[in-house]
Design an enzyme around this catalytic site. Structure first.
Site, PDB file in Angstrom:
ATOM      1  N   ASP A  96       0.783  -1.241   0.000  1.00 13.55           N
ATOM      2  CA  ASP A  96       0.000   0.000   0.000  1.00 13.55           C
ATOM      3  C   ASP A  96       0.809   1.282   0.000  1.00 13.55           C
ATOM      4  OD1 ASP A  96       1.103   0.039   2.502  1.00 13.55           O
ATOM      5  OD2 ASP A  96      -0.710  -0.575   3.546  1.00 13.55           O
ATOM      6  N   GLU A 118       0.018  -9.121  -1.237  1.00 17.91           N
ATOM      7  CA  GLU A 118      -0.663  -8.561  -0.056  1.00 17.91           C
ATOM      8  C   GLU A 118      -1.882  -7.740  -0.497  1.00 17.91           C
ATOM      9  OE1 GLU A 118       1.739  -7.463   3.685  1.00 17.91           O
ATOM     10  OE2 GLU A 118       0.560  -5.651   3.350  1.00 17.91           O
ATOM     11  N   GLU A 132      -2.418   5.121   2.731  1.00 20.01           N
ATOM     12  CA  GLU A 132      -2.272   3.711   2.336  1.00 20.01           C
ATOM     13  C   GLU A 132      -3.586   3.058   1.895  1.00 20.01           C
ATOM     14  OE1 GLU A 132      -0.852   5.097   4.985  1.00 20.01           O
ATOM     15  OE2 GLU A 132       1.300   4.847   4.628  1.00 20.01           O
ATOM     16  N   HIS A 205       5.436   5.568  13.347  1.00 18.58           N
ATOM     17  CA  HIS A 205       5.861   6.310  12.150  1.00 18.58           C
ATOM     18  C   HIS A 205       4.735   6.804  11.250  1.00 18.58           C
ATOM     19  CE1 HIS A 205       5.027   2.473  10.165  1.00 18.58           C
ATOM     20  NE2 HIS A 205       4.980   3.151   9.039  1.00 18.58           N
ATOM     21  N   ARG A 207       2.086   8.535   9.001  1.00 18.17           N
ATOM     22  CA  ARG A 207       1.904   9.914   8.566  1.00 18.17           C
ATOM     23  C   ARG A 207       0.752  10.603   9.311  1.00 18.17           C
ATOM     24  NH1 ARG A 207       3.726  12.449   3.501  1.00 18.17           N
ATOM     25  NH2 ARG A 207       5.233  10.835   3.090  1.00 18.17           N
ATOM     26  N   HIS A 238      12.372   5.628  13.510  1.00 17.79           N
ATOM     27  CA  HIS A 238      12.249   5.781  12.052  1.00 17.79           C
ATOM     28  C   HIS A 238      13.120   6.947  11.585  1.00 17.79           C
ATOM     29  CE1 HIS A 238      10.154   6.499   8.191  1.00 17.79           C
ATOM     30  NE2 HIS A 238       9.569   5.312   8.343  1.00 17.79           N
TER      31      HIS A 238
HETATM   32  C1  UD1 Z   1       6.280   4.943   4.026  1.00 16.82           C
HETATM   33  C2  UD1 Z   1       4.920   4.439   3.554  1.00 16.82           C
HETATM   34  C3  UD1 Z   1       4.189   3.744   4.690  1.00 16.82           C
HETATM   35  C4  UD1 Z   1       5.052   2.690   5.340  1.00 16.82           C
HETATM   36  C5  UD1 Z   1       6.387   3.289   5.746  1.00 16.82           C
HETATM   37  C6  UD1 Z   1       7.280   2.202   6.254  1.00 16.82           C
HETATM   38  C7  UD1 Z   1       3.834   5.838   1.856  1.00 16.82           C
HETATM   39  C8  UD1 Z   1       2.933   6.971   1.607  1.00 16.82           C
HETATM   40  N1  UD1 Z   1       4.087   5.534   3.139  1.00 16.82           N
HETATM   41  O1  UD1 Z   1       6.035   5.954   4.991  1.00 16.82           O
HETATM   42  O2  UD1 Z   1       3.027   3.115   4.166  1.00 16.82           O
HETATM   43  O3  UD1 Z   1       4.388   2.225   6.488  1.00 16.82           O
HETATM   44  O4  UD1 Z   1       7.003   3.877   4.602  1.00 16.82           O
HETATM   45  O5  UD1 Z   1       8.272   2.689   7.069  1.00 16.82           O
HETATM   46  O6  UD1 Z   1       4.310   5.243   0.936  1.00 16.82           O
HETATM   47  N2  UD1 Z   1      13.705   8.702   5.534  1.00 16.82           N
HETATM   48  C9  UD1 Z   1      15.097   8.691   5.517  1.00 16.82           C
HETATM   49  N3  UD1 Z   1      15.715   7.496   5.282  1.00 16.82           N
HETATM   50  C10 UD1 Z   1      15.056   6.334   5.063  1.00 16.82           C
HETATM   51  C11 UD1 Z   1      13.648   6.360   5.097  1.00 16.82           C
HETATM   52  C12 UD1 Z   1      12.996   7.559   5.310  1.00 16.82           C
HETATM   53  O7  UD1 Z   1      15.733   9.695   5.699  1.00 16.82           O
HETATM   54  O8  UD1 Z   1      15.696   5.294   4.874  1.00 16.82           O
HETATM   55  C13 UD1 Z   1      13.011   9.978   5.801  1.00 16.82           C
HETATM   56  C14 UD1 Z   1      13.019  10.937   4.603  1.00 16.82           C
HETATM   57  O9  UD1 Z   1      13.294  12.220   5.107  1.00 16.82           O
HETATM   58  C15 UD1 Z   1      11.587  10.902   4.121  1.00 16.82           C
HETATM   59  C16 UD1 Z   1      10.803  10.581   5.392  1.00 16.82           C
HETATM   60  O10 UD1 Z   1      11.657   9.712   6.107  1.00 16.82           O
HETATM   61  O11 UD1 Z   1      11.226  12.137   3.558  1.00 16.82           O
HETATM   62  C17 UD1 Z   1       9.457   9.947   5.188  1.00 16.82           C
HETATM   63  O12 UD1 Z   1       9.516   8.852   4.290  1.00 16.82           O
HETATM   64  P1  UD1 Z   1       8.221   8.443   3.403  1.00 16.82           P
HETATM   65  O13 UD1 Z   1       8.578   7.273   2.548  1.00 16.82           O
HETATM   66  O14 UD1 Z   1       7.708   9.652   2.703  1.00 16.82           O
HETATM   67  O15 UD1 Z   1       7.137   8.064   4.460  1.00 16.82           O
HETATM   68  P2  UD1 Z   1       7.087   6.946   5.566  1.00 16.82           P
HETATM   69  O16 UD1 Z   1       6.474   7.541   6.741  1.00 16.82           O
HETATM   70  O17 UD1 Z   1       8.411   6.307   5.728  1.00 16.82           O
HETATM   71  N1  UDP Z   2      11.424  -3.369  11.159  1.00 23.07           N
HETATM   72  C1  UDP Z   2      12.803  -3.474  11.032  1.00 23.07           C
HETATM   73  N2  UDP Z   2      13.599  -2.665  11.791  1.00 23.07           N
HETATM   74  C2  UDP Z   2      13.101  -1.756  12.652  1.00 23.07           C
HETATM   75  C3  UDP Z   2      11.684  -1.639  12.767  1.00 23.07           C
HETATM   76  C4  UDP Z   2      10.877  -2.451  12.006  1.00 23.07           C
HETATM   77  O1  UDP Z   2      13.292  -4.297  10.261  1.00 23.07           O
HETATM   78  O2  UDP Z   2      13.888  -1.047  13.296  1.00 23.07           O
HETATM   79  C5  UDP Z   2      10.566  -4.234  10.328  1.00 23.07           C
HETATM   80  C6  UDP Z   2       9.463  -4.998  11.021  1.00 23.07           C
HETATM   81  O3  UDP Z   2       9.918  -6.240  11.480  1.00 23.07           O
HETATM   82  C7  UDP Z   2       8.429  -5.150   9.906  1.00 23.07           C
HETATM   83  C8  UDP Z   2       8.615  -3.914   9.074  1.00 23.07           C
HETATM   84  O4  UDP Z   2       9.881  -3.377   9.419  1.00 23.07           O
HETATM   85  O5  UDP Z   2       8.713  -6.261   9.077  1.00 23.07           O
HETATM   86  C9  UDP Z   2       7.535  -2.915   9.356  1.00 23.07           C
HETATM   87  O6  UDP Z   2       7.862  -1.711   8.734  1.00 23.07           O
HETATM   88  P1  UDP Z   2       7.208  -0.345   9.138  1.00 23.07           P
HETATM   89  O7  UDP Z   2       6.659  -0.436  10.508  1.00 23.07           O
HETATM   90  O8  UDP Z   2       8.224   0.708   8.837  1.00 23.07           O
HETATM   91  O9  UDP Z   2       6.054  -0.181   8.039  1.00 23.07           O
HETATM   92  P2  UDP Z   2       4.554  -0.770   7.919  1.00 23.07           P
HETATM   93  O10 UDP Z   2       4.610  -2.235   8.108  1.00 23.07           O
HETATM   94  O11 UDP Z   2       3.733  -0.046   8.925  1.00 23.07           O
HETATM   95  O12 UDP Z   2       4.149  -0.368   6.541  1.00 23.07           O
END
Ligand code: UD1
Ligand code: UDP
Length: 368
Positions: A96, A118, A132, A205, A207, A238
């Site tokens: 998603d 999924e 999502e 984490h 949004r 995160h």
């Molecule tokens: C995204 C997904 C969410 C998922 C989550 C998993 C969307 C809209 N959301 O949300 O469904 O649950 O990932 O974690 O697709 N950032 C870093 N380094 C990284 C990752 C993120 O710096 O390795 C920072 C960046 O500044 C980025 C911010 O995190 O702008 C947010 O990342 P983003 O992918 O936009 O949203 P998530 O909240 O991570």
């Molecule tokens: N996870 C990880 N390291 C962490 C936190 C979570 O590998 O420090 C894994 C967790 O086991 C799961 C996945 O990340 O498999 C969940 O990701 P997240 O919570 O970021 O996103 P969501 O599942 O809500 O989309």
């Protein structure tokens, strides 16, 4: 030879797609190409490293403070070129995220079939989780094959009028991943620190929770940590700077809370296995913890994973600080409630979801 293009961009997609890629690489009659959008960077790379998966294409789109529009535009522009070059027989997306939505839309514009891993998870509330719920429904509008993890998710698709012949119940590939990561003798410095205490694993984490809701979650865990000296909290924060700044501001002075960097899944899965309970707004953790018998208090108002609620290991506690505090206290104080929630149940299959997905794809190609 039929060609499958697998595309993903964030940590959870990677954890759940790596087992599929590995399985696909054992099929001689299927070629598997991997494209990462890198919607996440460090958090994606640490998953690829641990599963030893290499991408053929890296769109490298992540920006600090990226917006949903920005992510979507970047992917539409850059994925376009990959589709034109590779012209795959099918594109495989997961779950998603905005990566999945944009990659599916781009494939649709090229008249290339999409298979959704999924598929069928629903809250039917477009604002929770946001965005999502939209992403997953939009992908399911244009999918040619639906890999639903459970009967409940398959039923959602059937109720929506999707063609039953295209829906397959496969289990969730996260269980495939868990089978390769959890070991009983795992230990590291953080677990040594927590030894002899009750370990609470904490993540947040979403949004829609940024801002007041997250402040409330942090207040609740801080209160618990202050009150229970025999509890230790580990919170892998995160990479989102909005979350990191707040977490460090509110929680860094609590001596029984450790704020640490995101963990690779091998380590994180073993932390789940060693925890007493989990507080999270994550989706994936709601699927992993029940199979390891760990109670999860889900800091959200809705869940697309009712299987764990039905099984009794998950409880929705919303985002109100007092409620999170009260529910956590109940689990810490009441052994009966704790034991009722810590039965190991796994609604997500036998760890062979990837095998099923690849066999179904192989059959599908035979009929083309
Ligand atoms: C995204 C997904 C969410 C998922 C989550 C998993 C969307 C809209 N959301 O949300 O469904 O649950 O990932 O974690 O697709 N950032 C870093 N380094 C990284 C990752 C993120 O710096 O390795 C920072 C960046 O500044 C980025 C911010 O995190 O702008 C947010 O990342 P983003 O992918 O936009 O949203 P998530 O909240 O991570
Ligand atoms: N996870 C990880 N390291 C962490 C936190 C979570 O590998 O420090 C894994 C967790 O086991 C799961 C996945 O990340 O498999 C969940 O990701 P997240 O919570 O970021 O996103 P969501 O599942 O809500 O989309």
């Amino acid at each position: 030879m039929k060609k499958v293009l697998v595309v993903f961009g964030t940590r959870p997609e990677a954890i759940k797609m790596c087992p599929v890629i590995k399985q696909m690489n054992t099929h001689k009659d299927m070629e598997c190409k991997v494209c990462i959008t890198a919607q996440h960077r460090e958090m994606l790379d640490q998953v690829l490293e641990i599963f030893n998966v290499k991408a053929d294409y890296d769109l490298n789109i992540m920006q600090p403070g990226q917006t949903l529009t920005g992510i979507t535009i970047e992917i539409l522009n850059k994925f376009n070129e990959i589709l034109e070059k590779e012209n795959p027989d099918i594109v495989l997306v997961h779950g998603d995220t905005t990566t999945s939505f944009a990659a599916a839309l781009s494939s649709f514009y090229h008249n290339i079939s999409v298979a959704h891993v999924e598929a069928g998870l629903r809250t039917y509330n477009m604002h929770s989780p946001y965005p999502e719920e939209f992403n997953r429904q939009a992908v399911d509008l244009i999918s040619e094959l639906y890999f639903a993890p459970t009967k409940m998710s398959a039923d959602n698709l059937i109720k929506e009028g999707k063609d039953e012949k295209k829906i397959f119940i496969t289990g969730n590939t996260v269980i495939d991943a868990l089978h390769t990561t959890v070991t009983d003798d795992f230990v590291d410095e953080n677990l040594r620190w927590a030894y002899g205490s009750r370990l609470i694993l904490f993540t947040a984490h979403r949004r829609e929770n940024l801002g007041n809701s997250m402040v409330g979650m942090f207040e609740a865990i801080k209160k618990i940590a202050n009150e229970y000296r025999n509890v230790k909290v580990i919170y892998p924060v995160h990479k989102n700077p909005k979350i990191r700044d707040l977490a460090h501001k509110m929680l860094s002075d609590a001596e029984n809370i450790r704020l640490i960097e995101p963990l690779n899944p091998l380590v994180f899965h073993n932390y789940i296995n060693r925890s007493y309970l989990i507080l999270t707004d994550s989706g994936g953790i709601q699927e992993e913890a029940p199979s390891l018998g760990k109670p999860v208090l889900v800091m959200r108002d809705t869940t697309e994973r009712p299987e764990g609620i039905e099984a009794g290991t998950l409880k929705l506690v919303g985002t109100d600080s007092d409620n999170i505090y009260t529910e956590t206290k109940l689990l810490l104080d009441n052994d009966f409630v704790y034991r009722n929630m810590s039965n190991a149940v796994n609604p997500y299959g036998d760890g062979k979801a990837s095998e099923r997905i690849c066999s179904i794809l192989a059959e599908y190609f035979k009929k083309q």
